[in-house]
Design a protein around this motif. Structure first.
Motif, PDB file in Angstrom:
ATOM      1  N   GLN A 131      22.803  36.488  53.986  1.00 19.12           N
ATOM      2  CA  GLN A 131      21.715  36.582  52.957  1.00 19.12           C
ATOM      3  C   GLN A 131      20.388  36.026  53.463  1.00 19.12           C
ATOM      4  O   GLN A 131      19.404  36.577  53.257  1.00 19.12           O
ATOM      5  CB  GLN A 131      22.301  35.871  51.737  1.00 19.12           C
ATOM      6  CG  GLN A 131      21.580  35.591  50.862  1.00 19.12           C
ATOM      7  CD  GLN A 131      22.150  35.152  49.420  1.00 19.12           C
ATOM      8  OE1 GLN A 131      23.207  34.635  49.538  1.00 19.12           O
ATOM      9  NE2 GLN A 131      21.515  35.120  48.304  1.00 19.12           N
ATOM     10  N   ASP A 132      20.461  34.805  54.088  1.00 16.46           N
ATOM     11  CA  ASP A 132      19.385  34.126  54.562  1.00 16.46           C
ATOM     12  C   ASP A 132      18.682  35.129  55.860  1.00 16.46           C
ATOM     13  O   ASP A 132      17.416  35.265  55.824  1.00 16.46           O
ATOM     14  CB  ASP A 132      19.660  32.884  55.183  1.00 16.46           C
ATOM     15  CG  ASP A 132      20.046  31.976  54.253  1.00 16.46           C
ATOM     16  OD1 ASP A 132      19.886  32.130  53.160  1.00 16.46           O
ATOM     17  OD2 ASP A 132      20.439  30.752  54.537  1.00 16.46           O
ATOM     18  N   ALA A 134      18.639  38.453  56.232  1.00 17.80           N
ATOM     19  CA  ALA A 134      18.195  39.578  55.632  1.00 17.80           C
ATOM     20  C   ALA A 134      16.917  39.025  54.892  1.00 17.80           C
ATOM     21  O   ALA A 134      15.943  40.074  54.954  1.00 17.80           O
ATOM     22  CB  ALA A 134      19.146  40.338  54.678  1.00 17.80           C
ATOM     23  N   ALA A 135      17.049  38.089  54.077  1.00 16.39           N
ATOM     24  CA  ALA A 135      15.474  37.556  53.457  1.00 16.39           C
ATOM     25  C   ALA A 135      14.613  37.084  54.370  1.00 16.39           C
ATOM     26  O   ALA A 135      13.404  37.777  54.176  1.00 16.39           O
ATOM     27  CB  ALA A 135      16.110  36.405  52.871  1.00 16.39           C
ATOM     28  N   SER A 136      14.830  36.600  55.660  1.00 12.08           N
ATOM     29  CA  SER A 136      13.752  36.494  56.679  1.00 12.08           C
ATOM     30  C   SER A 136      13.252  37.765  56.981  1.00 12.08           C
ATOM     31  O   SER A 136      12.053  38.149  57.402  1.00 12.08           O
ATOM     32  CB  SER A 136      14.350  35.789  57.847  1.00 12.08           C
ATOM     33  OG  SER A 136      14.917  34.396  57.381  1.00 12.08           O
ATOM     34  N   ARG A 138      13.035  40.798  55.377  1.00 13.29           N
ATOM     35  CA  ARG A 138      12.304  41.306  54.374  1.00 13.29           C
ATOM     36  C   ARG A 138      10.848  40.513  54.397  1.00 13.29           C
ATOM     37  O   ARG A 138       9.862  41.008  54.171  1.00 13.29           O
ATOM     38  CB  ARG A 138      12.864  41.324  53.070  1.00 13.29           C
ATOM     39  CG  ARG A 138      14.306  42.128  52.935  1.00 13.29           C
ATOM     40  CD  ARG A 138      14.826  42.395  51.666  1.00 13.29           C
ATOM     41  NE  ARG A 138      15.259  40.923  51.062  1.00 13.29           N
ATOM     42  CZ  ARG A 138      16.187  40.530  51.000  1.00 13.29           C
ATOM     43  NH1 ARG A 138      17.356  40.952  51.450  1.00 13.29           N
ATOM     44  NH2 ARG A 138      16.732  39.431  50.363  1.00 13.29           N
ATOM     45  N   THR A 139      11.005  39.224  54.506  1.00  8.29           N
ATOM     46  CA  THR A 139       9.784  38.500  54.503  1.00  8.29           C
ATOM     47  C   THR A 139       8.853  38.754  55.678  1.00  8.29           C
ATOM     48  O   THR A 139       7.507  38.863  55.433  1.00  8.29           O
ATOM     49  CB  THR A 139      10.136  36.814  54.564  1.00  8.29           C
ATOM     50  OG1 THR A 139      10.941  36.601  53.427  1.00  8.29           O
ATOM     51  CG2 THR A 139       8.751  35.793  54.391  1.00  8.29           C
ATOM     52  N   ILE A 159      22.961  42.346  48.660  1.00  8.12           N
ATOM     53  CA  ILE A 159      22.216  41.154  49.425  1.00  8.12           C
ATOM     54  C   ILE A 159      21.329  41.483  50.613  1.00  8.12           C
ATOM     55  O   ILE A 159      20.159  40.890  50.549  1.00  8.12           O
ATOM     56  CB  ILE A 159      23.245  40.267  49.965  1.00  8.12           C
ATOM     57  CG1 ILE A 159      23.955  39.443  48.564  1.00  8.12           C
ATOM     58  CG2 ILE A 159      22.756  39.076  50.683  1.00  8.12           C
ATOM     59  CD1 ILE A 159      25.143  38.771  49.188  1.00  8.12           C
ATOM     60  N   SER A 162      16.335  46.045  50.665  1.00 12.08           N
ATOM     61  CA  SER A 162      14.906  45.550  49.880  1.00 12.08           C
ATOM     62  C   SER A 162      15.081  46.056  48.471  1.00 12.08           C
ATOM     63  O   SER A 162      15.969  46.764  48.038  1.00 12.08           O
ATOM     64  CB  SER A 162      13.981  46.274  50.794  1.00 12.08           C
ATOM     65  OG  SER A 162      13.761  45.822  52.099  1.00 12.08           O
ATOM     66  N   GLU A 163      14.287  45.665  47.809  1.00  8.39           N
ATOM     67  CA  GLU A 163      13.936  46.071  46.339  1.00  8.39           C
ATOM     68  C   GLU A 163      13.087  47.121  46.529  1.00  8.39           C
ATOM     69  O   GLU A 163      12.277  47.173  47.230  1.00  8.39           O
ATOM     70  CB  GLU A 163      13.334  44.907  45.605  1.00  8.39           C
ATOM     71  CG  GLU A 163      14.128  43.635  45.304  1.00  8.39           C
ATOM     72  CD  GLU A 163      15.225  43.775  44.219  1.00  8.39           C
ATOM     73  OE1 GLU A 163      15.181  44.687  43.608  1.00  8.39           O
ATOM     74  OE2 GLU A 163      15.979  42.816  44.102  1.00  8.39           O
TER      75      GLU A 163
END
Length: 313
Positions: A131-132, A134-136, A138-139, A159, A162-163
């Motif tokens: 989760q974290d 993948a979020a990094s 995408r950021t 999770i 991307s959106e």
């Protein structure tokens, strides 16, 4: 020529070769990669491709700077061997950020505005935290597509991706039919996506439509006649809300409130009459009579209510 003139990408494939992927299935993944490369406009100045292979460990099979022609890429893919063992998907994404999406390894500088894209192919559930990381990713501007096969854990795919998720999460029943995704990605990468290019003038939502686009609005907003800008709907118009008593419009949404003497129930919609006769709520000198969210004063026997309707004589 089936290759499309897609806009240039820095494209990284991350493929799962954990123990659950049988050798013949892994061969199907390699065929999928080769077919994907066939559809792309590959080259040093167009789309660059890297391939990463992961299980319990991660191996960069080749980075973005190594091959700029399809034949060399496909030849290199044909020699990839499965790593076996576990499914460290988070580690694979982190390695992509640290070791592949760098200028030394062939990623083009940010000033070039070349989209950074990852396609993850997996049939399992990650054995580490995704989760974290993948979020990094995408950021950091990396667009993530998640392809699940057979036993893949859909929640993990969602999770990672991307959106909007319905454009970035794919599922196929078996490795035998993974090739059918080639046309999906071809559509995604080949159509000139005006929304992704950022050349549109939509105020809120841009929806790709072939080589063109349409504008849309967030929930609670409506598209103005100019077909570009949005206005907040009055959510308190009759029939639009579920408030029992009072509706307060709030920037495209609404909140419910109650008349004086009533309190909002936990459902945040309906109201209950407060007992106005509890001590401290009323100003009756002698007797308080509760009356559906309000109250009136009265007097003990032998007393009469004064004109102020509160005190007694």
């Amino acid at each position: 020529d089936s290759a499309c003139k897609n806009r240039p990408l820095d494209l990284v494939f991350i493929i799962d070769s954990s123990r659950s992927v049988r050798p013949e299935e892994f061969e199907k993944v390699k065929i999928f990669l080769s077919k994907m490369i066939d559809t792309l406009d590959v080259g040093e100045r167009t789309t660059r491709v890297a391939v990463m292979n992961y299980a319990s460990t991660v191996k960069v099979e080749f980075p973005l700077r190594t091959y700029f022609d399809k034949a060399s890429m496909k030849e290199a893919i044909s020699h990839i061997e499965p790593l076996s063992a576990g499914t460290m998907t988070g580690l694979a994404i982190q390695t992509a950020m640290d070791e592949v999406f760098t200028e030394e390894m062939g990623t083009r500088p940010a000033t070039f505005n070349i989209p950074k894209v990852v396609i993850i192919v997996t049939d399992g559930r990650p054995q580490d935290q995704v989760q974290d990381v993948a979020a990094s990713a995408r950021t950091a501007g990396i667009e993530i597509y998640a392809v699940g096969v057979d036993r893949a854990d859909m929640q993990s795919l969602r999770i990672m991706a991307s959106e909007p998720l319905d454009e970035h999460v794919f599922y196929v029943e078996t490795y035998g039919v993974i090739e059918k995704l080639t046309s999906k990605f071809r559509e995604t990468f080949c159509a000139v996506n005006v929304c992704a290019l950022g050349t549109h003038d939509c105020e809120q939502v841009c929806v790709s439509n072939g080589g063109s686009y349409l504008c849309g609005c967030y929930e609670g907003y409506t598209l103005n006649p100019d077909k570009r800008t949005c206005s907040a709907l009055d959510m308190c118009a009759p029939g639009r809300h579920e408030c029992d008593q009072l509706c307060l419009s709030n920037n495209g949404s609404y909140v419910c409130e109650c008349y004086e003497g009533y309190t909002l129930n936990p459902d945040k919609k309906t109201c209950s009459a407060m007992d106005m006769c509890v001590p401290g709520r009323h100003d009756c000198a002698q007797v308080c009579l509760s009356n559906d969210g309000s109250y009136s004063c009265d007097c003990f026997e032998g007393y009469t209510l004064n004109p102020d309707k509160k005190t007694c004589s």
